[in-house]
Each structure stands twice: as C-alpha cells, then as structure tokens.
Design a protein around this motif. Structure first.
Motif, mmCIF file in Angstrom:
data_model
loop_
_atom_site.group_PDB
_atom_site.id
_atom_site.type_symbol
_atom_site.label_atom_id
_atom_site.label_comp_id
_atom_site.label_asym_id
_atom_site.label_seq_id
_atom_site.Cartn_x
_atom_site.Cartn_y
_atom_site.Cartn_z
ATOM 1 N N LEU A 44 0.777 -1.295 -0.080
ATOM 2 C CA LEU A 44 0.072 0.083 0.043
ATOM 3 C C LEU A 44 0.807 1.297 0.001
ATOM 4 O O LEU A 44 0.665 2.285 -0.795
ATOM 5 N N SER A 45 1.872 1.205 0.709
ATOM 6 C CA SER A 45 2.974 2.503 0.863
ATOM 7 C C SER A 45 3.763 2.769 -0.440
ATOM 8 O O SER A 45 4.096 3.901 -0.314
ATOM 9 N N ASN A 46 3.638 1.869 -1.542
ATOM 10 C CA ASN A 46 4.556 2.255 -2.500
ATOM 11 C C ASN A 46 3.604 2.053 -3.818
ATOM 12 O O ASN A 46 4.064 2.173 -4.985
ATOM 13 N N ARG A 47 2.380 1.593 -3.705
ATOM 14 C CA ARG A 47 1.489 1.132 -4.957
ATOM 15 C C ARG A 47 1.452 2.347 -5.818
ATOM 16 O O ARG A 47 1.488 2.352 -7.184
ATOM 17 N N ARG A 294 -7.946 -4.690 -9.252
ATOM 18 C CA ARG A 294 -8.516 -4.431 -8.151
ATOM 19 C C ARG A 294 -7.844 -5.016 -6.876
ATOM 20 O O ARG A 294 -7.866 -4.543 -5.772
ATOM 21 N N SER A 295 -7.182 -6.112 -7.192
ATOM 22 C CA SER A 295 -6.431 -6.705 -5.944
ATOM 23 C C SER A 295 -5.332 -5.935 -5.722
ATOM 24 O O SER A 295 -4.794 -6.086 -4.455
ATOM 25 N N PHE A 296 -4.805 -5.128 -6.456
ATOM 26 C CA PHE A 296 -3.576 -4.087 -6.114
ATOM 27 C C PHE A 296 -4.150 -2.837 -5.844
ATOM 28 O O PHE A 296 -3.347 -1.818 -6.162
#
Ligand SMILES: [Zn+2]
Length: 339
Positions: A44-47, A294-296
């Motif tokens: 989540l922090s780098n997506r 969606r999964s990412f």
C-alpha cells in the motif's frame, strides 16, 4: 458463421454482453532480460509510485497467477461484464491453457489472440521467419491452436510495431493481414509511438486487400493525445481504439507525451461520433500492470462499465453511446466473417 471464437469454443454473439476489446489477463510485458535490482514488491505504501511509473517495475509488469485473474474477472462479471479479449500475443508470455482455466472458473468469456509483439520481445528463430511461414503460423493459431494447445485464437494481435517499424514487423503486419483475410478474424495493431506510424501501417495493409473495417488501430490516447491525426485514419476506414481508460494521470512512462484523462477521451470520441464515425470507435483499459487491478488497489476491468456512464451523463452526451462502444462495435469486429 456469426460466431465469436473464445478460449472455450465458438459461441453466438447473441450470448455476449459488455465486452472489453483490449486487455491483458495473464501476461509479462517486461522486456526480456530487463529485471532490475530495484524491482520491489507492491505494498500500500508504494503502490501509487509503482503505478505512476507503470511497467518500469518488472514485478508490476506481469501477472501470471490464475487465482488473481479469476478474482479480477469475477469483479468484472459482478459489475456487468461479459467478455474480455486478452490481446497477449507471442512474446508477452501468452498462456492459452491458463486463460481457458480462468474463463471456466470465473464464468467470463475470453477471446485469445494470435500474432506476435514488437521485435525486441521475440526470439531470433521467430524473427527469421519469412512472410509465407508467418501466414501459415498465424492461420494455424486461429484454426488449430495456440502454442501447442488446442485453444484457438479469435483475433489477431495486438501485432507489435516499433518506431521506426522494423523489416520483420512489416513482414508480420502483412502476414497477419493475409491471415485475417484467410480466416475471417479481425486484426489489431499496436502502432509505434510516432505520429506517422499508423499511416505507414495502413499503407502496408492496403497492399494486402484486407478490408480496413477489420483493422483496429490501438492506443489513440498516447499516439494522438489531442486527437490531431485520427480523422485521417477514420477516413481510410480503419477502427480506432482509445484503450487507456482508467489512466487519469498526465505523465506517460514510455515517452514525452501528455496523456489525456477519461473526460478528454470521451470529448474526442463524441467529436468523431458527431462527424459520423461512431461505428469505427472502440474503447478499453489495456490493463497490463498489476497496479491497475482491483487486487492491487487499481480500477480493474470494469471501470468503464461502472464509472463511464456517469461521465457521459455529466458531459451531456447521448447515453446509448456506451452501448455502441462496448457492445455493438466490439462484437462486430469479433464476429468471424464468412471467407
Ligand atoms: Zn495491449
């Protein structure tokens, strides 16, 4: 005839609903031998940052898991999607057996693609093939099966073109056009990143006698971001495709181009519709990275189905426009023609 060739067999177009004409479900679009040391897992922090640079992270540039693909297609189906064309051709780690599995498990129709990507993705042995050999190869991918399987392709392409177009790629375009004419499929082409690319491709296609209404020119979004140059292609009878829907950022990771957003795309489409070209326009997302799934944390394969109706409403455009773009037009090009 009147059929669409899916990975689970031929079906009637009457059994198909909302269709995404240009996506990738199982793929690896990273250039061979470019895995970099910095390729990080996606959190989540780098997506957001990974997504901003898109395929520059080779971890993001591939998705090979059946379970992830099934989940993504289940979301698509829940949102009202019916069929996805996976334009993953030879060179991008095409997986026909995997697609058949995913289609069965998710209950979504999938059309697989014959053909090959740009020269840098292909092995030397493939690049040595002469035109006649390539024609036979592409025809057999439609009539008999892909990559040694019995799963048949229902479209040719995206055939990859670099800029300038290499001599192999010219041969591949010509062979693909003749194979499309022979089998009754349509032909999708990924043009090089240059204004002149599409015109040169149409010049080559015209020598083959393939009806331009069976040709799809992909990626209008990055090739003609402000729409200048597209009318020439429409006048010559080809279908044009805006397939970056869901990419709302201006920065383009593959070149110094300012990308349009979804509103800009729709305004251009409406302009060409007003000029009488609505039957020649296709749209899709061309998902080819994890972070658009969606999964990412991405928009997934049904962003157009979920969100574009509201954009069309706010722009005050005709609400049957979307039916043309994701139902009538894609089914027309996917329906195999009598030969
Ligand atoms: Zn693509």
């Amino acid at each position: 005839m009147g059929n669409i060739r899916t990975v689970l067999g031929d079906i009637s177009k009457d059994d198909v609903g909302n269709t995404m004409i240009h996506e990738h479900i199982l793929f690896d679009i990273a250039l061979p031998n470019t895995k970099s040391q910095d390729d990080k897992e996606i959190f989540l922090s780098n997506r957001w940052q990974v997504d901003y640079f898109s395929n520059q992270n080779s971890e993001n540039a591939s998705q090979k898991k059946i379970s992830v693909a099934v989940e993504e297609l289940e979301y698509f189906s829940e949102d009202g999607g019916s069929l996805i064309v996976d334009q993953t051709v030879f060179g991008l780690d095409r997986n026909p057996e995997g697609l058949a599995k995913v289609s069965k498990l998710a209950g979504v129709h999938i059309v697989a693609a014959a053909g090959c990507y740009t020269e840098p993705y292909l092995p030397e042995s493939f690049l040595e093939m002469e035109c006649e050999e390539l024609i036979r190869h592409f025809v057999s991918e439609i009539n008999f099966g892909l990559d040694g399987s019995r799963i048949r392709a229902g479209i040719i392409g995206e055939i990859g073109c670099s800029w300038p177009i290499t001599s192999f790629e010219k041969r591949a375009i010509k062979a693909a056009a003749i194979a499309a004419k022979t089998t009754g499929t349509s032909l999708s082409i990924h043009p090089g990143r240059a204004y002149e690319s599409c015109l040169q491709i149409l010049d080559i296609l015209e020598t083959t006698g393939l009806n331009p209404n069976r040709v799809i020119l992909c990626h209008m979004d990055r090739t003609f971001p402000d729409g200048q140059g597209i009318k020439e292609l429409l006048k010559r009878g080809a279908n044009v495709e805006w397939d970056f829907f869901g990419i709302e950022q201006s920065y383009y990771w593959m070149g110094n181009t300012e990308l349009p957003n979804d509103y800009d795309r729709l305004r251009l489409i409406q302009k060409f519709a007003d000029e009488g070209y609505i039957d020649q326009i296709l749209i899709s997302h061309d998902i080819c990275t994890k972070t658009r799934m969606r999964s990412f944390g991405g928009h997934g394969y049904s962003h157009i189905v979920r969100n574009v109706p509201e954009l069309i409403k706010r722009l005050g455009f005709e609400n049957n426009m979307l039916k043309k773009l994701i139902y009538e037009n894609p089914l027309n090009v996917l329906t195999l023609k009598e030969v």
